[in-house]
Write an enzyme that holds these catalytic residues in place. Structure first.
Site, PDB file in Angstrom:
ATOM      1  N   SER A 171       0.764  -1.306   0.163  1.00  0.00           N
ATOM      2  CA  SER A 171       0.006   0.095   0.029  1.00  0.00           C
ATOM      3  C   SER A 171       0.796   1.138  -0.102  1.00  0.00           C
ATOM      4  O   SER A 171       1.786   1.388   0.822  1.00  0.00           O
ATOM      5  CB  SER A 171      -0.965   0.093   1.547  1.00  0.00           C
ATOM      6  OG  SER A 171      -1.913  -0.965   1.176  1.00  0.00           O
ATOM      7  N   SER A 186      -3.917   1.828  -3.619  1.00  0.00           N
ATOM      8  CA  SER A 186      -4.707   1.867  -2.644  1.00  0.00           C
ATOM      9  C   SER A 186      -5.194   0.536  -2.238  1.00  0.00           C
ATOM     10  O   SER A 186      -5.048   0.205  -1.053  1.00  0.00           O
ATOM     11  CB  SER A 186      -5.802   2.476  -3.569  1.00  0.00           C
ATOM     12  OG  SER A 186      -6.984   2.491  -2.467  1.00  0.00           O
TER      13      SER A 186
END
Length: 277
Positions: A171, A186
């Site tokens: 991430s 994301s």
């Protein structure tokens, strides 16, 4: 004195000078490398940025909240989340201390670094690659721009869907199309064993939202500023979205691809980014 004696230079004018300054670790910010939030959670550096004289990096909003402290992959103190938005958007940026230096580098395939030269948005169907601190370098294609993804924490709008795999810890890491920055990881589904779908938060909205300048391999001038559809004078450093109109050398142009302008990318010199209107 014992060191001087063992070195065999005693009596030859050699001495030891004690400095009031203590040595400190210095490190580069490299996209895809790990960083830790409050010494517990781990995410990946996205892209190096600057804001005035402050250096830092862009990452995902779900990685940390404004005010959270970060440390580097070496666990040395690194910086603080200056701003973070999640859900709705998945964007953040971390301002780092003087021990860290922003670079245009991203950790690429087999540990080789690649350099970012801009942030021109790639088209649907284009090849795209991602770097992350869990799974490293993986590639795929862009499936859809400006879509939405729903997580248990809420929905994030304006993301791009890809066929690139990712896993927890990736991430915030960078997506590149060629040498052009595209966005930060994301979330998604699947893994890098069986494959899956991932979504990235586009980088240009992050730059525009927080007033950041992307660190590129070629120096750029100017400062980012919010954009609208008026025909403002073109300026390097500003983020231009598709459809934005500007004037340059007395001529009006319309933006064809979202990007952060650089000095060598004036409208007259880059017909792939601008067209006369």
């Amino acid at each position: 004195n014992s060191f001087i004696k063992s070195a065999g230079v005693q009596g030859e004018g050699v001495g030891v000078q004690v400095s009031a300054q203590r040595p400190r670790l210095l490190a580069d910010l490299v996209g895809g490398e790990a960083y830790y939030i409050e010494s517990t959670a781990r995410c990946s550096i996205g892209f190096s940025v600057t804001k005035d004289q402050q250096q830092g990096f862009a990452s995902a909003g779900h990685c940390g909240s404004e005010g959270d402290s970060t440390s580097g992959s070496n666990m040395a103190a690194q910086g603080t989340f200056e701003a973070s938005t999640f859900p709705g958007k998945d964007m953040s940026w971390v301002g780092v201390n003087s021990n860290w230096t922003a670079t245009a580098d991203v950790e690429g395939e087999d540990g080789e670094r690649t350099q970012v030269t801009g942030s021109v948005q790639a088209l649907v169907g284009a090849s795209i690659c991602r770097s992350g601190s869990t799974t490293g370098w993986h590639c795929g294609t862009i499936e859809q721009h400006d879509t939405s993804v729903s997580y248990s924490e809420g929905t994030v709008d304006g993301v791009t869907e890809t066929t690139v795999c990712a896993e927890p810890g990736d991430s915030g890491g960078p997506y590149l199309s060629g040498s052009q920055a595209q966005g930060v990881t994301s979330g998604g589904s699947g893994d890098c064993t069986d494959g899956g779908t991932t979504f990235y938060q586009p980088i240009n909205p992050i730059l525009s939202e927080f007033g950041l300048v992307l660190k590129t391999a070629t120096a750029q001038n100017g400062a980012p500023a919010p954009q609208d559809n008026g025909a403002a004078t073109w300026a390097a450093g500003r983020v231009y979205e598709v459809g934005t109109t500007v004037t340059h050398a007395g001529v009006r142009y319309q933006c064809l691809q979202s990007h952060q302008a650089q000095g060598r990318w004036s409208p007259v010199a880059t017909p792939a980014l601008w067209q006369k209107v």
